[in-house]
Design an enzyme around this catalytic site. Structure first.
Site, PDB file in Angstrom:
ATOM      1  N   THR A 163       0.873  -1.177   0.000  1.00 38.12           N
ATOM      2  CA  THR A 163       0.000   0.000   0.000  1.00 38.12           C
ATOM      3  C   THR A 163       0.908   1.225   0.000  1.00 38.12           C
ATOM      4  OG1 THR A 163      -0.010   0.108   2.403  1.00 38.12           O
ATOM      5  CG2 THR A 163      -1.769  -1.166   1.372  1.00 38.12           C
ATOM      6  N   ALA A 206       3.379  -1.350   4.996  1.00 35.29           N
ATOM      7  CA  ALA A 206       2.701  -0.167   5.538  1.00 35.29           C
ATOM      8  C   ALA A 206       3.713   0.977   5.563  1.00 35.29           C
ATOM      9  CB  ALA A 206       2.193  -0.470   6.940  1.00 35.29           C
ATOM     10  N   VAL A 224       7.629  -2.615   7.319  1.00 34.26           N
ATOM     11  CA  VAL A 224       7.672  -1.143   7.381  1.00 34.26           C
ATOM     12  C   VAL A 224       8.243  -0.598   6.071  1.00 34.26           C
ATOM     13  CG1 VAL A 224       8.581   0.846   8.628  1.00 34.26           C
ATOM     14  CG2 VAL A 224       7.969  -1.236   9.892  1.00 34.26           C
ATOM     15  N   LYS A 225       7.446   0.231   5.415  1.00 28.65           N
ATOM     16  CA  LYS A 225       7.844   0.788   4.120  1.00 28.65           C
ATOM     17  C   LYS A 225       8.452   2.169   4.328  1.00 28.65           C
ATOM     18  CE  LYS A 225       5.747   0.812  -0.479  1.00 28.65           C
ATOM     19  NZ  LYS A 225       4.464   0.908  -1.187  1.00 28.65           N
ATOM     20  N   LEU A 226       9.683   2.330   3.844  1.00 29.80           N
ATOM     21  CA  LEU A 226      10.454   3.559   4.078  1.00 29.80           C
ATOM     22  C   LEU A 226      10.878   4.179   2.761  1.00 29.80           C
ATOM     23  CD1 LEU A 226      12.832   1.801   6.623  1.00 29.80           C
ATOM     24  CD2 LEU A 226      11.157   3.568   7.267  1.00 29.80           C
TER      25      LEU A 226
END
Ligand code: E4P
Length: 218
Positions: free
Chosen positions: A27, A60, A86-88
């Site tokens: 997402t 996310a 965890v999307k960075l």
């Protein structure tokens, strides 16, 4: 090759999941907004709903652009559900946060990657996934597939375990070309998955089989 769906739409996710080939979901803030999901509490609840629907990894994305903010947000997201990755963003603070999470055993997806150098940095920082944006490069007349090939070569040269997550996939040919190039994962809209099903000769062949079966059973 893992198949992720790139959406926050629960019915699209459920449809891909029902097909039995879905390995995860990606997402981003734009995809959340498209579904009308706004505000921190609603966004967190939506991630929880997505995790309840699928068995695989759910990326996310953090909103912060500074290291401390990314760490705080990322830790809260990771604590939400074991499936959360965890999307960075690929900026200096994102690379630093990636290393921090990697040291803590928290899985990461480094996003907004548009060059081999950025992908190399993500791997050095211990990213679980790196997301090169294929379609957006194609949009500006740059060969997105070439980037996938470059990253594959570099990662194989050094045995980096970071998985190449071909993102910004627009259609079925992107999926097939990424599979040929050895991309570990692809993420695209539902149509890029269901489109792989279609072939007129399959439909014609099936119609003929059923017609002949009926004839033989008269
Ligand atoms: C990646 O994880 C992004 O969510 C996504 O693939 C971006 O795709 P787009 O270029 O179609 O917005």
């Amino acid at each position: 090759m893992k198949f992720f769906i790139d959406t926050a739409n629960l019915s699209d996710i459920a449809e891909a999941q029902a097909l039995g080939v879905l390995d995860g979901v990606t997402t981003n803030p734009s995809l959340m907004a498209k579904e009308g999901i706004t505000g921190e509490a609603n966004i967190l609840a939506h991630y929880q709903n997505i995790c309840d629907l699928v068995k695989g990894d759910v990326s996310a994305e953090v909103i912060s652009t500074d290291f401390d903010g990314m760490v705080k947000e990322g830790e809260a997201l990771a604590a939400l559900h074991p499936q959360i990755v965890v999307k960075l963003p690929m900026i200096a603070a994102g690379v630093k946060a990636c290393k921090y999470f990697s040291n803590k055993g928290i899985r990461t997806n480094v996003t907004l990657v548009f060059s081999a150098g950025q992908a190399l940095l993500a791997a050095k920082a211990g990213a679980t996934y790196v997301s090169p944006f294929l379609g957006r490069l194609d949009d500006i007349s740059t060969d997105g597939l070439n980037l996938i090939a470059e990253i594959r070569l570099i990662y194989d040269n050094y045995g980096f375990e970071t998985q190449i997550l071909a993102a910004s996939i627009r259609h079925t040919m992107h999926v097939i070309d990424c599979a040929k190039l050895g991309s570990d994962v692809m993420t695209g809209p539902l149509s890029s998955i269901t489109g792989l099903l279609k072939h007129p000769l399959t439909d014609i062949g099936l119609a003929k089989f059923l017609e002949d079966y009926k004839k033989g059973n008269h």
